[in-house]
Design a protein around this motif. Structure first.
Motif, short mmCIF file in Angstrom:
data_model
loop_
_atom_site.label_atom_id
_atom_site.label_comp_id
_atom_site.label_asym_id
_atom_site.label_seq_id
_atom_site.Cartn_x
_atom_site.Cartn_y
_atom_site.Cartn_z
N ALA A 137 3.82 -20.18 5.53
CA ALA A 137 4.68 -19.05 5.90
C ALA A 137 4.32 -17.79 5.12
O ALA A 137 4.76 -16.68 5.48
N HIS A 138 3.53 -17.93 4.04
CA HIS A 138 3.05 -16.75 3.32
C HIS A 138 1.97 -16.02 4.13
O HIS A 138 1.77 -14.81 3.94
N ASP A 139 1.28 -16.74 5.02
CA ASP A 139 0.13 -16.16 5.72
C ASP A 139 0.50 -14.97 6.60
O ASP A 139 -0.15 -13.91 6.52
N PRO A 140 1.53 -15.07 7.47
CA PRO A 140 1.89 -13.89 8.28
C PRO A 140 2.36 -12.71 7.43
O PRO A 140 2.11 -11.55 7.79
N ILE A 141 3.02 -12.99 6.32
CA ILE A 141 3.46 -11.91 5.42
C ILE A 141 2.25 -11.20 4.83
O ILE A 141 2.19 -9.97 4.76
N ALA A 142 1.26 -12.00 4.39
CA ALA A 142 0.04 -11.42 3.80
C ALA A 142 -0.70 -10.56 4.82
O ALA A 142 -1.26 -9.50 4.47
N LEU A 144 0.68 -8.93 7.44
CA LEU A 144 1.45 -7.70 7.62
C LEU A 144 1.22 -6.74 6.46
O LEU A 144 1.10 -5.53 6.65
N ASP A 145 1.15 -7.29 5.25
CA ASP A 145 0.86 -6.46 4.07
C ASP A 145 -0.52 -5.81 4.19
O ASP A 145 -0.68 -4.62 3.87
N SER A 146 -1.51 -6.58 4.63
CA SER A 146 -2.87 -6.05 4.77
C SER A 146 -2.93 -4.92 5.79
O SER A 146 -3.73 -3.99 5.65
N LEU A 147 -2.09 -5.00 6.81
CA LEU A 147 -2.07 -3.98 7.85
C LEU A 147 -1.05 -2.88 7.58
O LEU A 147 -0.86 -1.99 8.41
N ASN A 148 -0.40 -2.95 6.41
CA ASN A 148 0.62 -1.96 6.03
C ASN A 148 1.74 -1.85 7.06
O ASN A 148 2.21 -0.76 7.38
N ILE A 149 2.15 -3.00 7.58
CA ILE A 149 3.25 -3.06 8.55
C ILE A 149 4.50 -3.52 7.81
O ILE A 149 4.54 -4.63 7.27
N LYS A 150 5.51 -2.68 7.76
CA LYS A 150 6.73 -3.01 7.03
C LYS A 150 7.61 -3.99 7.78
O LYS A 150 8.28 -4.84 7.18
N LYS A 151 7.67 -3.84 9.12
CA LYS A 151 8.52 -4.70 9.94
C LYS A 151 7.82 -5.05 11.24
O LYS A 151 7.14 -4.21 11.83
N ALA A 152 8.00 -6.29 11.68
CA ALA A 152 7.40 -6.73 12.93
C ALA A 152 8.30 -7.76 13.59
O ALA A 152 9.20 -8.32 12.96
#
Length: 343
Positions: A137-142, A144-152
């Motif tokens: 579950a850390h993978d999708p968060i990582a 989003l962080d790499s893409l600088n997406i705050k919310k999805a």
């Protein structure tokens, strides 16, 4: 001594006979492919491999793991981002192209990624410890962080639905909505039906028949056979050419299929805990979708999950097994988009 040698030889012959018998039984127990499918696979193998990755690609570092992802841009204007999480042993290319295009055509950036051990994402090394659903579950968060997406918006199918649930529970502020498809909040809930007893033996038999022996053609056939098994009693055509092209692309231009990843994913599922209580406390919109003929995770799992989440929306799809059938794509995507666009 002579008697001992004779016993050993007899034992070896019996073992070989048993293995051969099991192999032929396995071959006989899996669904057969039609002549049309056989012909189409042969045709695809003799044509240039079409490009299956056309978006922005990269790697996110998730607790030391290099996780490959692709970000597919939307039609203007951009309404938001959706991160997709596939089921066990599947890579990013397992998502039907029509499913993705319906979301991008509606104005959403779509992000898909390879699970640990699949595609271009790192595989488990002998020195590494097994990982859990919480780790995954850390993978999708990582990403989003790499893409600088705050919310999805987060959407997962099968094991991917479980990972999406865990990610949302632990990081609810990062998501605008959760969509869980053909999944469960507690796969080992004793009050609910278990998977069909025929599915796993047939899946293993298909691997014995197509995955271990033979070359690329056999491995492509395996994708069709597995999909047919997962359909259960649901009827309908399989998007043949796209499935064959994606399989050939994976075999020729990526790292191929790694059956050990499926076992590692299964161990992660087996070590997970019930998510009923934390899911019942979610504040964001939740949509639960499930096929009525699902032989892997019976539809009652989806219905119980929907019942314990306040104000959860749901869609129970007739003539749908444990897959995303082409014939139901409009119905499913329209429901997903309506839920995401609620104010």
């Amino acid at each position: 001594m002579k008697r001992h040698k004779s016993t050993v030889k007899w034992g070896l012959r019996f073992s070989v006979f048993t293995l051969v018998s099991l192999f032929f039984y396995a071959c006989a127990s899996v669904p057969k492919l039609s002549d049309e499918t056989e012909s189409m696979i042969k045709e695809v193998m003799h044509q240039p491999v079409p490009e299956m990755v056309k978006g922005h690609t990269g790697y996110a570092i998730s607790n030391g793991w290099k996780v490959w992802y692709e970000s597919i841009p939307p039609q203007d204007p951009k309404k938001g981002s959706i991160i997709l999480i596939m089921g066990a042993a599947n890579d990013a290319l397992s998502w039907p192209s029509d499913f993705i295009s319906k979301l991008t055509d509606a104005g959403y950036e779509v992000i898909r990624y390879d699970h640990r051990g699949t595609g271009l994402t790192e595989r488990l090394k002998k020195t590494d410890k097994d990982y859990s659903l919480t780790d995954m579950a850390h993978d999708p968060i990582a990403i989003l962080d790499s893409l600088n997406i705050k919310k999805a918006h987060i959407l997962g199918v099968s094991m991917g639905g479980m990972i999406a649930q865990v990610a949302t529970i632990k990081n609810e502020g990062r998501f605008e909505s959760l969509t869980s498809i053909m999944s469960s909040a507690d796969l080992f809930d004793n009050s609910l039906p278990t998977p069909s007893a025929e599915v796993l033996p047939k899946m293993i038999s298909a691997v014995l028949k197509y995955g271990i022996f033979g070359g690329k053609k056999s491995q492509i056939k395996l994708q069709f056979v597995h999909k047919k098994i997962l359909m259960g009693e649901a009827t309908g055509d399989i998007a043949s050419r796209e499935l064959a092209e994606a399989a050939l692309y994976t075999l020729k231009k990526r790292s191929g299929y790694h059956f050990i990843a499926g076992r590692q994913h299964q161990k992660a599922i087996e070590g997970s805990e019930s998510r009923y209580t934390p899911l019942s406390k979610l504040k964001i919109p939740v949509l639960v979708i499930h096929g009525e003929q699902d032989p892997v995770i019976p539809v009652s799992h989806g219905k119980k999950m929907a019942s314990i989440i306040p104000n959860a929306d749901s869609l129970w799809v007739e003539n749908m097994g444990h897959d995303l059938p082409e014939a139901k794509m409009d119905l499913i995507c329209d429901k997903i988009l309506r839920g995401m666009e609620k104010k």
